[in-house]
Design an enzyme around this catalytic site. Structure first.
Site, PDB file in Angstrom:
ATOM      1  N   GLU A 133      14.836   9.741  30.280  1.00 14.98           N
ATOM      2  CA  GLU A 133      15.653  10.175  29.126  1.00 14.98           C
ATOM      3  C   GLU A 133      17.137  10.333  29.812  1.00 14.98           C
ATOM      4  O   GLU A 133      17.781  11.550  29.533  1.00 14.98           O
ATOM      5  CB  GLU A 133      15.172  11.478  28.618  1.00 14.98           C
ATOM      6  CG  GLU A 133      13.717  11.451  28.080  1.00 14.98           C
ATOM      7  CD  GLU A 133      13.379  12.556  27.192  1.00 14.98           C
ATOM      8  OE1 GLU A 133      13.751  13.704  27.559  1.00 14.98           O
ATOM      9  OE2 GLU A 133      12.692  12.572  26.069  1.00 14.98           O
ATOM     10  N   GLU A 184       6.454   7.776  25.932  1.00 17.42           N
ATOM     11  CA  GLU A 184       6.097   9.183  25.514  1.00 17.42           C
ATOM     12  C   GLU A 184       6.186   9.245  24.003  1.00 17.42           C
ATOM     13  O   GLU A 184       6.935   8.763  23.263  1.00 17.42           O
ATOM     14  CB  GLU A 184       7.139  10.129  26.140  1.00 17.42           C
ATOM     15  CG  GLU A 184       7.211  10.438  27.433  1.00 17.42           C
ATOM     16  CD  GLU A 184       8.187  11.471  27.870  1.00 17.42           C
ATOM     17  OE1 GLU A 184       8.522  12.234  27.107  1.00 17.42           O
ATOM     18  OE2 GLU A 184       8.579  11.453  29.176  1.00 17.42           O
TER      19      GLU A 184
HETATM   20  C1  BG6 Z   1      10.590  14.576  27.447  1.00 17.68           C
HETATM   21  C2  BG6 Z   1      10.454  14.711  28.761  1.00 17.68           C
HETATM   22  O1  BG6 Z   1      11.687  15.393  27.034  1.00 17.68           O
HETATM   23  O2  BG6 Z   1       9.557  15.503  26.267  1.00 17.68           O
HETATM   24  C3  BG6 Z   1       9.205  15.285  29.252  1.00 17.68           C
HETATM   25  O3  BG6 Z   1      10.476  13.466  29.281  1.00 17.68           O
HETATM   26  C4  BG6 Z   1       8.630  16.407  28.294  1.00 17.68           C
HETATM   27  O4  BG6 Z   1       9.269  15.645  30.500  1.00 17.68           O
HETATM   28  C5  BG6 Z   1       8.323  15.978  27.038  1.00 17.68           C
HETATM   29  O5  BG6 Z   1       7.733  17.184  28.913  1.00 17.68           O
HETATM   30  C6  BG6 Z   1       7.904  16.994  25.789  1.00 17.68           C
HETATM   31  O6  BG6 Z   1       8.893  18.256  25.970  1.00 17.68           O
HETATM   32  P1  BG6 Z   1       8.148  19.598  26.013  1.00 17.68           P
HETATM   33  O7  BG6 Z   1       9.628  20.560  26.055  1.00 17.68           O
HETATM   34  O8  BG6 Z   1       7.197  19.709  24.925  1.00 17.68           O
HETATM   35  O9  BG6 Z   1       7.610  19.613  27.646  1.00 17.68           O
END
Ligand code: BG6
Length: 489
Positions: free
Chosen positions: A198, A387
């Site tokens: 990211e 993701e």
């Molecule tokens: C992304 C990141 O921003 O979102 C992860 O690459 C992160 O590291 C994921 O865990 C989800 O966000 P959060 O705040 O729910 O953990």
């Protein structure tokens, strides 16, 4: 017949700092995440330090360390990343569970400070190097392809505190030494690499904050430039070491919409895409900054340290594939009489057509289809969604079972959206769901914001056995993978 290619990379994703724990074992040095406390959707995580007078203090992770202060682990605070979900010690058990689901790939990251405790050493910490070798070998035992993020929000603390972190050009060299070590050590074991997680999310305080000052822009654009140069040089090094390496960027892929058809809103939305999505994507895929970048610098009086060599490197170091995270869409408007949402990463205008999670993130599978089609058309590079997932509260029943139909519904809708995008011509090669095993939330530091198919018995205060158990979604995803995305019932 499934619309997904037969070698589609189904799997899941995590990041070292959120799962490994073992924060100070076997020679690992600390990272910023190790001095970051837990938090919640209402209360932000804090970074801890001791000021010049010896007082114990906390600040936002975007604040600067005051003069004379040093980062510190304070005895009165709890740091969830110190334990993570203990994957450093339990990786064999976790990988066996991934294999049971039929994973074709596992996205993970290498902790920089496990290989280079301060970030500045010439020689890597052998214990760290060997740890990841064992992990990759274990994955290969089950024919699971590692997909490795080189940097996932975890610059060694020493670099942050003593070398100016990414605001210092020298950090490019330290990063490249780390990246080159990874490419050399794991040649033949790893073929899929991502340079920066990211990257467009690195400095949210400027790009994501409408009230950011010119000074903040100056710093953010400088940091981003150095990271973009580092990424481009890493791509070249990775290719020189192994021509078969597939090296990708990784963008925080929020899908932006204009809330109304007011032309002012349409323009605002286009500028949002430029600033937040294309700014890094264009450099990493096309090898140069977009024209709008120059306007952004002018508007905020940014002067960048861009050398002739940088321009050559950006051109030579374009990525082989475009990868991104996708959780939500967000709407923008110039109008003020609108309903707003609140949540970490998601504060903004409420879209009346969407539902929102307990953390204020919208659920929008159509947005994923839109994003895939729009970005594929722009760059024509293979894509992987690295993701995607739903952070939710899970309940463990008296018999130990965990029923998570909300998570299954979420994934079903997003996988259908992926299928539609493939039918529309997008070259989508893989899908790694976020937090395939419960992890420490990056944004809030919570454990109870759970994403996994695998439940981990650990709470927000660090209490729990760390035992793993299968949620209903575990069995569901196993069917999805076995049917190559056809059986979504
Ligand atoms: C992304 C990141 O921003 O979102 C992860 O690459 C992160 O590291 C994921 O865990 C989800 O966000 P959060 O705040 O729910 O953990």
């Amino acid at each position: 017949m499934s619309v997904f290619p037969k070698d589609f990379l189904w799997g899941g994703a995590t990041a070292a700092n959120q799962v490994e724990g073992a924060w100070n074992e076997d020679g690992r040095g600390p990272a910023l995440t190790d001095v970051t406390t837990g938090g919640s959707v209402k209360e932000r995580r804090k970074v801890t330090y001791i000021d010049k007078d010896g007082n114990h203090c906390r600040m936002s992770k975007f604040d600067k360390l005051p003069e004379g202060a040093h980062y510190a682990v304070l005895p009165e605070c709890y740091y969830p990343n110190h334990i993570g979900v203990d994957q450093y010690h339990r990786y064999k058990e976790d990988i066996a569970l991934f294999a049971e689901m039929g994973f074709k790939t596992y996205r993970m990251s290498i902790s920089w400070s496990r290989l280079f405790p301060n970030g500045t050493e010439d020689e890597p910490n052998r214990k760290g190097v060997e740890h990841y070798r064992k992990v990759f070998e274990e994955l290969r035992k089950y024919n699971i392809e590692p997909l490795v993020t080189i940097w996932h929000f975890d610059t060694p603390l020493y670099l942050e505190e003593h070398c100016g972190g990414w605001a210092n050009r020298k950090t490019i060299d330290y990063y490249l030494h780390f990246a080159e070590t990874c490419f050399r050590e794991y040649k033949g074991l790893v073929h899929y690499w991502l340079t920066f997680n990211e990257i467009n999310n690195t400095m949210p305080d400027s790009f994501f904050n409408p009230n950011a000052t010119d000074e903040t822009y100056q710093e953010a654009c400088t940091i981003l430039h150095y990271q973009l140069v580092a990424s481009a040089k890493a791509v070249q090094i990775g290719h020189a070491i192994d021509r078969t390496n597939m090296i990708g960027n990784m963008i925080c892929g929020i899908c932006y919409y204009s809330l109304t058809c007011d032309p002012q809103d349409i323009l605002l939305n286009e500028h949002q895409w430029q600033k937040k999505i294309y700014y890094c994507g264009d450099v990493q895929c096309k090898g140069e900054y977009g024209t709008y970048a120059k306007k952004l610098w002018e508007d905020h009086h940014v002067t960048l340290d861009i050398t002739e060599d940088d321009l050559v490197d950006l051109k030579k170091g374009t990525v082989d594939m475009y990868t991104f995270s996708y959780y939500m869409s967000q709407s923008v408007t110039t109008h003020t009489d609108v309903e707003r949402t609140a949540g970490n990463m998601s504060a903004g205008v409420k879209n009346p057509y969407l539902t929102y999670s307990d953390w204020g993130w919208s659920t929008d599978p159509d947005g994923l289809q839109y994003y895939l089609e729009k970005i594929y058309d722009r760059y024509r590079k293979p894509m992987i969604i690295v993701e995607n997932g739903l952070g939710a509260y899970d309940t463990v029943e008296a018999d130990g079972s965990i029923h998570d139909p909300y998570r299954i519904d979420y994934y079903r809708a997003h996988i259908k959206a992926m299928a539609r995008a493939i039918e529309a011509g997008v070259d989508l090669r893989g899908y790694t769901t976020w937090g395939c095993i419960d992890v420490v939330s990056a944004g809030t530091g919570e454990m109870r914001k759970r994403y996994g198919f695998i439940y981990v018995d650990m709470d927000d205060a660090g209490q729990g056995t760390l035992n793993r158990s299968r949620k209903d979604s575990f069995y569901w995803y196993k069917k999805v993978i076995a049917s190559n995305g056809e059986d979504l019932d």
